[in-house]
Design an enzyme around this catalytic site. Structure first.
Site, PDB file in Angstrom:
ATOM      1  N   CYS A   9     -15.175  -2.966  -0.083  1.00  0.00           N
ATOM      2  CA  CYS A   9     -13.622  -3.345   0.287  1.00  0.00           C
ATOM      3  C   CYS A   9     -13.311  -4.334  -0.430  1.00  0.00           C
ATOM      4  CB  CYS A   9     -13.764  -3.831   1.772  1.00  0.00           C
ATOM      5  SG  CYS A   9     -14.400  -5.108   1.990  1.00  0.00           S
ATOM      6  N   CYS A  37     -16.499  -8.007   5.959  1.00  0.00           N
ATOM      7  CA  CYS A  37     -16.299  -8.496   7.742  1.00  0.00           C
ATOM      8  C   CYS A  37     -16.629  -7.056   8.283  1.00  0.00           C
ATOM      9  CB  CYS A  37     -14.895  -8.905   7.954  1.00  0.00           C
ATOM     10  SG  CYS A  37     -13.652  -7.758   8.206  1.00  0.00           S
ATOM     11  N   LYS A  42      -6.027   7.692  12.081  1.00  0.00           N
ATOM     12  CA  LYS A  42      -6.324   8.121  10.879  1.00  0.00           C
ATOM     13  C   LYS A  42      -6.771   9.456  10.845  1.00  0.00           C
ATOM     14  CE  LYS A  42      -7.544   3.427   8.914  1.00  0.00           C
ATOM     15  NZ  LYS A  42      -8.637   2.803   8.515  1.00  0.00           N
ATOM     16  N   LYS A  84      -3.688   1.753  14.930  1.00  0.00           N
ATOM     17  CA  LYS A  84      -3.628   2.603  13.605  1.00  0.00           C
ATOM     18  C   LYS A  84      -4.412   3.925  14.065  1.00  0.00           C
ATOM     19  CE  LYS A  84      -6.231  -0.366  11.260  1.00  0.00           C
ATOM     20  NZ  LYS A  84      -7.218  -1.010  10.192  1.00  0.00           N
ATOM     21  N   ARG A 140       0.805  -1.204   0.003  1.00  0.00           N
ATOM     22  CA  ARG A 140      -0.053   0.087  -0.127  1.00  0.00           C
ATOM     23  C   ARG A 140       0.963   1.305  -0.124  1.00  0.00           C
ATOM     24  NH1 ARG A 140      -3.790   0.101   4.934  1.00  0.00           N
ATOM     25  NH2 ARG A 140      -4.932  -1.565   3.980  1.00  0.00           N
ATOM     26  N   ARG A 148      -1.606   6.769   9.392  1.00  0.00           N
ATOM     27  CA  ARG A 148      -2.023   6.357   8.344  1.00  0.00           C
ATOM     28  C   ARG A 148      -1.933   7.650   6.897  1.00  0.00           C
ATOM     29  NH1 ARG A 148      -3.798   1.285   8.161  1.00  0.00           N
ATOM     30  NH2 ARG A 148      -3.249   0.123   9.892  1.00  0.00           N
ATOM     31  N   CYS A 208     -13.876  -1.520   6.134  1.00  0.00           N
ATOM     32  CA  CYS A 208     -12.845  -0.769   5.267  1.00  0.00           C
ATOM     33  C   CYS A 208     -13.726   0.023   4.321  1.00  0.00           C
ATOM     34  CB  CYS A 208     -12.149  -1.621   4.797  1.00  0.00           C
ATOM     35  SG  CYS A 208     -11.068  -2.761   5.991  1.00  0.00           S
ATOM     36  N   CYS A 261      -8.126 -10.540   1.443  1.00  0.00           N
ATOM     37  CA  CYS A 261      -8.095 -10.192   2.696  1.00  0.00           C
ATOM     38  C   CYS A 261      -8.158 -11.499   3.599  1.00  0.00           C
ATOM     39  CB  CYS A 261      -9.149  -9.191   2.714  1.00  0.00           C
ATOM     40  SG  CYS A 261      -9.194  -8.765   4.478  1.00  0.00           S
TER      41      CYS A 261
HETATM   42 FE1  SRM Z   1      -9.013  -1.681   6.235  1.00  0.00          FE
HETATM   43  C1  SRM Z   1      -7.630  -4.187   7.934  1.00  0.00           C
HETATM   44  C2  SRM Z   1      -7.917  -3.199   3.310  1.00  0.00           C
HETATM   45  C3  SRM Z   1      -9.663   0.990   4.579  1.00  0.00           C
HETATM   46  C4  SRM Z   1     -10.772  -0.711   8.843  1.00  0.00           C
HETATM   47  N1  SRM Z   1      -8.019  -3.277   5.631  1.00  0.00           N
HETATM   48  C5  SRM Z   1      -7.654  -4.296   6.497  1.00  0.00           C
HETATM   49  C6  SRM Z   1      -6.497  -5.340   5.764  1.00  0.00           C
HETATM   50  C7  SRM Z   1      -5.322  -4.826   5.972  1.00  0.00           C
HETATM   51  C8  SRM Z   1      -6.798  -6.856   6.356  1.00  0.00           C
HETATM   52  C9  SRM Z   1      -5.702  -7.346   7.374  1.00  0.00           C
HETATM   53  O1  SRM Z   1      -5.614  -6.561   8.612  1.00  0.00           O
HETATM   54  O2  SRM Z   1      -5.453  -8.556   7.260  1.00  0.00           O
HETATM   55  C10 SRM Z   1      -7.239  -5.310   4.505  1.00  0.00           C
HETATM   56  C11 SRM Z   1      -6.313  -5.823   3.273  1.00  0.00           C
HETATM   57  C12 SRM Z   1      -7.236  -6.421   2.346  1.00  0.00           C
HETATM   58  C13 SRM Z   1      -6.561  -6.664   0.941  1.00  0.00           C
HETATM   59  O3  SRM Z   1      -6.622  -7.823   0.585  1.00  0.00           O
HETATM   60  O4  SRM Z   1      -6.263  -5.864   0.267  1.00  0.00           O
HETATM   61  C14 SRM Z   1      -7.890  -3.729   4.378  1.00  0.00           C
HETATM   62  N2  SRM Z   1      -8.556  -1.231   4.347  1.00  0.00           N
HETATM   63  C15 SRM Z   1      -8.391  -1.774   3.369  1.00  0.00           C
HETATM   64  C16 SRM Z   1      -8.762  -1.045   1.932  1.00  0.00           C
HETATM   65  C17 SRM Z   1      -7.816  -1.455   0.930  1.00  0.00           C
HETATM   66  C18 SRM Z   1     -10.295  -1.166   1.562  1.00  0.00           C
HETATM   67  C19 SRM Z   1     -10.668  -0.941   0.207  1.00  0.00           C
HETATM   68  O5  SRM Z   1     -11.123  -1.653  -0.292  1.00  0.00           O
HETATM   69  O6  SRM Z   1     -10.264   0.364  -0.193  1.00  0.00           O
HETATM   70  C20 SRM Z   1      -8.580   0.345   2.497  1.00  0.00           C
HETATM   71  C21 SRM Z   1      -7.136   0.891   2.646  1.00  0.00           C
HETATM   72  C22 SRM Z   1      -7.073   2.033   3.050  1.00  0.00           C
HETATM   73  C23 SRM Z   1      -5.629   2.771   2.832  1.00  0.00           C
HETATM   74  O7  SRM Z   1      -5.445   3.082   1.756  1.00  0.00           O
HETATM   75  O8  SRM Z   1      -5.128   3.043   3.914  1.00  0.00           O
HETATM   76  C24 SRM Z   1      -9.099   0.123   4.170  1.00  0.00           C
HETATM   77  N3  SRM Z   1      -9.934  -0.036   6.862  1.00  0.00           N
HETATM   78  C25 SRM Z   1     -10.325   1.046   5.767  1.00  0.00           C
HETATM   79  C26 SRM Z   1     -11.249   1.997   6.496  1.00  0.00           C
HETATM   80  C27 SRM Z   1     -11.770   3.188   5.908  1.00  0.00           C
HETATM   81  C28 SRM Z   1     -10.980   4.250   6.154  1.00  0.00           C
HETATM   82  O9  SRM Z   1      -9.926   4.186   6.553  1.00  0.00           O
HETATM   83  O10 SRM Z   1     -11.565   5.436   5.529  1.00  0.00           O
HETATM   84  C29 SRM Z   1     -11.374   1.393   7.897  1.00  0.00           C
HETATM   85  C30 SRM Z   1     -12.453   1.870   8.695  1.00  0.00           C
HETATM   86  C31 SRM Z   1     -11.799   3.210   9.273  1.00  0.00           C
HETATM   87  C32 SRM Z   1     -11.564   2.798  10.698  1.00  0.00           C
HETATM   88  O11 SRM Z   1     -10.300   2.426  10.666  1.00  0.00           O
HETATM   89  O12 SRM Z   1     -11.890   2.617  11.542  1.00  0.00           O
HETATM   90  C33 SRM Z   1     -10.604   0.147   7.849  1.00  0.00           C
HETATM   91  N4  SRM Z   1      -9.116  -2.455   8.201  1.00  0.00           N
HETATM   92  C34 SRM Z   1      -9.907  -1.728   9.145  1.00  0.00           C
HETATM   93  C35 SRM Z   1      -9.904  -2.564  10.151  1.00  0.00           C
HETATM   94  C36 SRM Z   1     -10.648  -2.221  11.716  1.00  0.00           C
HETATM   95  C37 SRM Z   1      -9.831  -1.340  12.517  1.00  0.00           C
HETATM   96  C38 SRM Z   1     -10.428  -0.964  13.601  1.00  0.00           C
HETATM   97  O13 SRM Z   1      -9.624  -0.896  14.605  1.00  0.00           O
HETATM   98  O14 SRM Z   1     -11.595  -1.203  13.931  1.00  0.00           O
HETATM   99  C39 SRM Z   1      -8.955  -3.806  10.085  1.00  0.00           C
HETATM  100  C40 SRM Z   1      -8.501  -4.888  10.819  1.00  0.00           C
HETATM  101  C41 SRM Z   1      -7.548  -4.356  11.971  1.00  0.00           C
HETATM  102  O15 SRM Z   1      -6.961  -3.189  11.892  1.00  0.00           O
HETATM  103  O16 SRM Z   1      -7.414  -5.264  12.749  1.00  0.00           O
HETATM  104  C42 SRM Z   1      -8.486  -3.315   8.589  1.00  0.00           C
HETATM  105 FE1  SF4 Z   2     -10.955  -7.210   4.721  1.00  0.00          FE
HETATM  106 FE2  SF4 Z   2     -12.940  -6.970   6.476  1.00  0.00          FE
HETATM  107 FE3  SF4 Z   2     -11.332  -4.779   5.499  1.00  0.00          FE
HETATM  108 FE4  SF4 Z   2     -13.037  -6.012   3.895  1.00  0.00          FE
HETATM  109  S1  SF4 Z   2     -13.620  -4.959   5.630  1.00  0.00           S
HETATM  110  S2  SF4 Z   2     -10.927  -5.620   3.381  1.00  0.00           S
HETATM  111  S3  SF4 Z   2     -13.072  -8.196   4.629  1.00  0.00           S
HETATM  112  S4  SF4 Z   2     -10.660  -6.424   6.714  1.00  0.00           S
END
Ligand code: SRM
Ligand code: SF4
Length: 572
Positions: free
Chosen positions: A437, A482, A218, A216, A81, A150, A486, A443
């Site tokens: 997502c 899930c 943001k 993390k 990323r 981030r 995201c 993922c």
């Molecule tokens: Fe996310 C984890 C993809 C935006 C909340 N996110 C992941 C992981 C890395 C899975 C993992 O931990 O093994 C995913 C990788 C999937 C893959 O195969 O690529 C993943 N997140 C994404 C992306 C690529 C989704 C998309 O389709 O665009 C986004 C990349 C953002 C970036 O460029 O930095 C992405 N993730 C978000 C957002 C939206 C935002 O930030 O505006 C969220 C919700 C906002 C937030 O953080 O509260 C988000 N991702 C999470 C979480 C839950 C975090 C939490 O503390 O609640 C995880 C899991 C974790 O961190 O343990 C996670």
């Molecule tokens: Fe993966 Fe869940 Fe984030 Fe979708 S919402 S990319 S399934 S961690």
């Protein structure tokens, strides 16, 4: 200096805290394990550290069972990323990403919900050269994942005025200022010579400290009336305040986040709350001090409660604000009035400053690829070859071909036509307001499909939309595989969260401008039930809505779903 009235939760440090502690500022044994040729993977401890370098070890889940049967190790590969504040990329950088995706990735690019590129499918042996090439293009992957600040988001509408470029500069400054200071990334990936230091006296990470953040963090900047970056979902949000055409400062909002765990009421999505206003040149200071509060009081024992939103809810908004002002040594001003209209993108051509043109292209699910009938990736590559402006990745996973001169516009239009690239006007407004997502197959946390399934579901929902005369009605719809959120599901007027293969929890009632969370409406339902529910809801909406009423507001007024007034009552 620690405030005795505030306390961090007690408890033994989580496994990740211990890994960071042992890591010598995010080095661990990454350098060695990346050279090891026996496995295509890396040990779990190093993978935890790897995130801080902008990458995750994954495996192709479509192949998991088959490989298990054949007694092979999983089809390990890395996701990478990029850190790209505000989502702005030069055409030359686009071409590098495109080339790397072909050469070392799975031949596609994902435009993420935080306005950057992700590449999937990179093999271990190709990681170093990929990172080096990204670096040579003046981009990097530092802190794109991990327990640090981030990618900083920023409103992606370039035509608004000078305000936009000014705000974008702030997003870059924030991103750079809040970078980790360790040289680990440069040593491991860029072959920087290790400098023998005197660790006992040297402060390697003056802001983060050796353990970095509990989780993390943001940051995003919105420019009203557009809330495209979903400012209330950020740990720290800034809302640009413009008076008489000038940026006078930012309202400061703290404590947002989307993730939760199914069935665990101690976890919930939450909206950031506005606590005051500051002048532009004070936002670096504000961001740094907010981060140090989370560093000192965040939960380092239980990771699922470690985000800043839980710190704020546990300590209270006022005490956190007071602590912030103590650390700043000055007071925030009273928040200024502002108004958001929506949290989506505006498609098509618009004319902006100095006669420059901008085209917002609809990119379903943010996936840049070539399909048999639709050569999206090739089309954008050809555009990048002649484009002299820039590209802007939006937080709704779309792409703006920005700053096109009047002379170049005709050529760009020709290429758009040649490759059939459009603003998506032939689709329903519902589809154009969708985000999904990544989910399967890459993922590791996915419980159900999202990016691959939402378009298929929408084919069927569009029939219902048409039957009810709602083709041009913008209703935000978001799907995640899930509950991590995201695709910011809790801020979509219709939200789906994967529960199990083919099964989703359905959410309703978020506000069109991203200022209210949704609530669970149905649990664990499959496609047939989803369509049945939407049939009833959309037909009621078409008949009973008030003038210009949005779907999210309608379902609350009609008593279909209870309003969520705060994340803490999300599950009630
Ligand atoms: Fe996310 C984890 C993809 C935006 C909340 N996110 C992941 C992981 C890395 C899975 C993992 O931990 O093994 C995913 C990788 C999937 C893959 O195969 O690529 C993943 N997140 C994404 C992306 C690529 C989704 C998309 O389709 O665009 C986004 C990349 C953002 C970036 O460029 O930095 C992405 N993730 C978000 C957002 C939206 C935002 O930030 O505006 C969220 C919700 C906002 C937030 O953080 O509260 C988000 N991702 C999470 C979480 C839950 C975090 C939490 O503390 O609640 C995880 C899991 C974790 O961190 O343990 C996670
Ligand atoms: Fe993966 Fe869940 Fe984030 Fe979708 S919402 S990319 S399934 S961690």
């Amino acid at each position: 200096m620690v405030n005795r009235l505030l306390k961090a939760p007690e408890g033994p440090p989580s496994d990740v805290e211990q890994i960071k502690d042992r890591s010598n500022y995010l080095r661990g044994t990454l350098e060695e394990v990346m050279q090891d040729r026996i496995s295509a993977g890396i040990p779990d401890d190093d993978n935890r550290l790897m995130k801080h370098h902008g990458s995750y070890l994954q495996d192709d889940r479509d192949l998991r069972n088959e490989r298990q049967k054949q007694k092979l190790e999983p089809a390990y590969q890395f996701m990478l990323r990029v850190r790209m504040p505000g989502g702005v990329a030069k055409p030359s950088q686009w071409l590098v990403m495109d080339e790397l995706a072909q050469k070392h990735g799975n031949g596609t690019l994902k435009l993420t919900t935080r306005q950057t590129f992700q590449m999937h499918g990179i093999l271990k042996w190709n990681m170093k050269k990929t990172i080096q090439e990204i670096h040579a293009s003046m981009l990097d992957t530092i802190a794109a994942c991990g327990d640090v600040n981030r990618n900083v988001m920023c409103n992606s509408i370039p035509f608004q005025s000078e305000i936009h470029s000014e705000v974008y500069e702030w997003s870059k400054k924030l991103s750079d200022y809040l970078l980790p200071r360790t040289r680990a990334y440069h040593e491991i990936w860029l072959d920087e010579e290790k400098i023998a230091g005197t660790p006992e006296v040297e402060v390697v990470e003056p802001m983060y400290g050796p353990l970095y953040l509990p989780r993390k963090f943001k940051i995003g900047i919105a420019v009203p009336p557009s809330n495209d970056i979903d400012v209330y979902s950020q740990d720290l949000g800034f809302i640009a305040i413009v008076e008489s055409g000038k940026l006078v400062g930012f309202n400061v909002a703290i404590g947002g986040g989307m993730g939760m765990t199914h069935g665990d009421k101690a976890t919930y999505p939450q909206l950031a709350k506005v606590i005051g206003f500051c002048e532009p040149d004070r936002i670096l200071d504000v961001a740094e001090k907010v981060i140090t509060i989370q560093r000192d009081y965040g939960n380092r024992s239980v990771r699922k409660n470690a985000r800043f939103k839980y710190t704020v809810d546990r300590l209270g908004l006022e005490p956190v604000k007071n602590e912030l002002e103590n650390r700043l040594g000055w007071h925030l001003d009273e928040a200024k009035a502002y108004h958001f209209d929506n949290n989506g993108d505006r498609y098509g051509w618009v004319r902006g400053l100095q006669g420059k043109w901008h085209f917002t292209l609809f990119v379903e699910g943010g996936r840049i690829a070539d399909w048999k009938e639709y050569k999206l990736m090739t089309g954008i590559r050809e555009i990048a070859k002649i484009h002299t402006g820039d590209f802007r990745l939006t937080s709704n996973q779309n792409l703006i071909i920005a700053n096109v001169s009047s002379q170049k516009k005709k050529k760009i239009i020709d290429l758009l036509e040649t490759y059939g690239l459009t603003d998506g006007a032939h689709h329903s407004a519902l589809r154009r307001s969708s985000i999904a997502c990544v989910s399967l197959p890459t993922c590791g946390l996915a419980m159900a499909e999202a990016e691959r399934y939402l378009p298929v579901l929408l084919d069927k929902v569009e029939t219902i939309v048409d039957e009810n005369g709602l083709r041009d009605e913008e209703i935000t719809i978001r799907m995640t595989g899930c509950p991590n959120g995201c695709a910011r599901h809790a801020l979509g007027e219709i939200g789906f969260i994967g529960k199990a293969p083919g099964k989703y929890n359905m959410y309703l009632g978020a506000a069109f401008d991203g200022s209210r969370l949704s609530k669970m409406y149905r649990e664990n339902i499959g496609e047939a039930e989803i369509l049945k529910e939407l049939q009833v809801l959309l037909s009621r909406f078409a008949k009973e809505r008030e003038e210009r009423e949005h779907f999210g507001d309608f379902v609350i007024r009609a008593g279909i779903i209870k309003e969520v007034t705060d994340g803490t009552n999300f599950h009630d």
